[in-house]
Scaffold this active site. Sequence first.
Site, PDB file in Angstrom:
ATOM      1  N   ILE A   1     -16.670  16.501 -17.006  1.00 22.63           N
ATOM      2  CA  ILE A   1     -15.679  17.572 -16.973  1.00 22.63           C
ATOM      3  C   ILE A   1     -16.386  18.883 -17.336  1.00 22.63           C
ATOM      4  O   ILE A   1     -17.006  18.993 -18.393  1.00 22.63           O
ATOM      5  CB  ILE A   1     -14.527  17.286 -17.961  1.00 22.63           C
ATOM      6  CG1 ILE A   1     -13.877  15.923 -17.652  1.00 22.63           C
ATOM      7  CG2 ILE A   1     -13.498  18.415 -17.935  1.00 22.63           C
ATOM      8  CD1 ILE A   1     -13.341  15.765 -16.247  1.00 22.63           C
TER       9      ILE A   1
ATOM     10  N   GLY B   1      -9.572  18.671  -7.935  1.00 25.03           N
ATOM     11  CA  GLY B   1      -8.481  19.423  -7.312  1.00 25.03           C
ATOM     12  C   GLY B   1      -7.388  18.554  -6.718  1.00 25.03           C
ATOM     13  O   GLY B   1      -6.262  19.000  -6.536  1.00 25.03           O
ATOM     14  N   GLU B   2      -7.698  17.324  -6.399  1.00 21.80           N
ATOM     15  CA  GLU B   2      -6.730  16.535  -5.635  1.00 21.80           C
ATOM     16  C   GLU B   2      -6.259  15.253  -6.330  1.00 21.80           C
ATOM     17  O   GLU B   2      -5.122  14.830  -6.151  1.00 21.80           O
ATOM     18  CB  GLU B   2      -7.325  16.235  -4.250  1.00 21.80           C
ATOM     19  CG  GLU B   2      -7.367  17.522  -3.434  1.00 21.80           C
ATOM     20  CD  GLU B   2      -8.241  17.476  -2.196  1.00 21.80           C
ATOM     21  OE1 GLU B   2      -9.473  17.350  -2.352  1.00 21.80           O
ATOM     22  OE2 GLU B   2      -7.701  17.588  -1.090  1.00 21.80           O
TER      23      GLU B   2
HETATM   24 MO1  MOS Z   1      -7.695  20.823   0.117  1.00 15.40          MO
HETATM   25  S1  MOS Z   1      -6.203  19.906   1.204  1.00 15.40           S
HETATM   26  O1  MOS Z   1      -9.054  20.159   0.907  1.00 15.40           O
HETATM   27  O2  MOS Z   1      -7.509  22.443   0.211  1.00 15.40           O
END
Ligand code: MOS
Length: 744
Positions: free
Chosen positions: A635, A710-711
Amino acid sequence: MNTHLIGTDVNRIDGPAKVSGAAKYAAEFFASDMLYAVVVSGAIAHGEVDSIDTAAAMKVPGAMEVFSHKNRPHMAWFNKSYLDEDAPTDGKPLRPLYDEKIHHSGQPVALCVAETFEAARAMSRLVEVSYKALTHQTDMTFAVQEAKKVEKSNRAGIEPPPKNRGNSAQAYADAPVKLAKGYLSPTEIHNPIELFATTVVVNEDETMTIYDKTQSVSNSQLLVCNALGLYKDDVRVESPFVGGAFGSALRPQYQLILATMAAKALKRSVRLTLTRDQMFTLSHRPETLQEIRLGADTDGTLLAMHNESLQATSRYENYFEVIANWSGLSYLCENATMEEKTVSMDISTPGDMRAPGAVQGVWAIETAMDELAIATGRDPVDLRLQNYAEKDQNHDKKYSSKELKACYAQGAAMFRWNERKPTPRTERRGTALVGRGMAGGVWESPQMPASAKATLAPDGTLTIASGTADIGTGTYTVMAILAGEALGLPLAKVIVKLGDSELPVAPLEGGSWTVSSVGTAVTEACKAVAEKVFKLASGLDDSPLKHASFKDVEFVNERISLRSDAAKFVTLAAALASGDGEPIAEKTKAGPNFLKQHGYKSYTHSAVFAEVEVDEDFGTVSVCRVVSAIAGGRIINHEAARSQILGGVVWGIGMALQEQAETDHQFGRIMNHNLAEYHVSVNADVHDIEVIFVKEEDNIVNPIGAKGLGEIGLVGVAAAIGNAIYNATGKRIRELPITLDKLI
Ligand code: MOS
């Protein structure tokens, strides 16, 4: 004392600019000669524009021009010229205002340009368009017979299903426990708060500076240059700040081409902002239907697995995401079949939306696994541990790291999973049924080639430059942390420049790969600078580092000190003072280390636990508690990492309970095209959320060991909530969102 930045809680370095309004977004740039443009959206889903009458519009005071396919200036005729970096290669990208053809409802049919925004908007309401409509199909249930099997990749990183392994049909037939269900997920709209906008500033020498809402300045530059026949040297694209995008700005949207076309034709600066309802005419998360069959032993051991996935796409581009594959990846199963099909309809091309494909695919398999747990009388966590995959069977490769077991254990402990009552409808709070559920999550962590430049000024200030974007994820800050750490500088001495096509080329900001890719390039550029500084430091008269080599020293607290004896050091200031007074600059290109990564696949993982209260009379659901335990490698900025996961959980609540674009199939048009009727989670929907980052060391994924966050925070959340709703009510809803009408 050594001050380290990595892994600490760092406030956003761009925070003050954002809250004070100093940070400028695409529609906030200005030029004194600026014109304003407004798009006229088409009214039919399929057919042709028959006639356009612009006479009334052109009478509006301040009117400059109404562009349509009839009078537009020259644009490339070849479809290939409209291919951007993220376009599917089998298809024909939309060419806005190119010809009379209408491919989807809301497609732009005219562009009104005027001296003021108000005049342009008034004009847009006076343009009379008539159509020759053809029959359209926007309903996936009726379009399925045209489904096409996905055989090969048509975009970077987007894989077709793996080859079948084992004999899943036979294994399913022989399995003592069988489960076969269909799972339906709806069209979702990205709904970033910042509207799509482009401000094109025409400079005195007729070059253009284009401020575009984009996740990739290089992609926007490429598209306008090709579509409008401009030279790269004459077009600079900037996107310093992005007010949310979630994937919708990976591919440039049509306002970029239209604004640039108008600016080029009129030789004036132009600003074009889409309206909120026009935001519903762009890309979206595709509707999916997954048929899942699981065969298991009576103790829950998986024997057979099928996922036949169907996803909606447009007729002009065969866009698809990876949906079925997550089933075969998630659990150990020797007999697995995955199939992906697309269904072409008269809709706009879908696009990547935060964890595209995994969000739907993992929701379905994690719901099915909960059903298998019920069918076999197993605890949902135990069932997952029993079927734990120690390698990626889809690719027959090892994981570079996978601390998912730690996620299950730490998540369960914090959530107090042991308080869950396995039998539905056994726990009540007032008029509400209480339920608890969990699910796993997975997302990939790739590394892309990226470049960055580090420039250390003689006064000890460092400037980092890379063409990637910060779409609100905290990229400015994370790059400053990595750079500050590499050169032993406080954050106050690091300046980060992003979002400009003149900066070193970087990949689209997306796919959770920015820290991994650009972060590695930044770190390596800083190390190259550090080597030069070390040479200066060790070359000083009486330098305590005289006999040391670069690997013997570390850069901490603006000093270059011996690792073995921190009391022996040279200050950064002293080292720089002995230089030639010029900045020390290094540009690096970092790419995936295929040699090291060969034989491995890298993913982030999560375990999500949710508690819900379902009102027995009204069927309303409240998600009172969520614990999300994440294995995401090292992190870098703990605070921003936590924020990413919190945001993902909030979106997961929306996905589970609220989000759905409703199409009126008679007109082939989305009806709830505004934020009042398209519901997303708001504060009242969000209660306790806890985030855990489990320890995960990975020296294969990339040199900094960070996997990207991010995902992953969104993946798995909707399944955990749906599973909790089942635990509360005994009702299994296999169609998102889980609204009260489905529960009563
Ligand atoms: Mo993300 S859907 O790769 O911005």
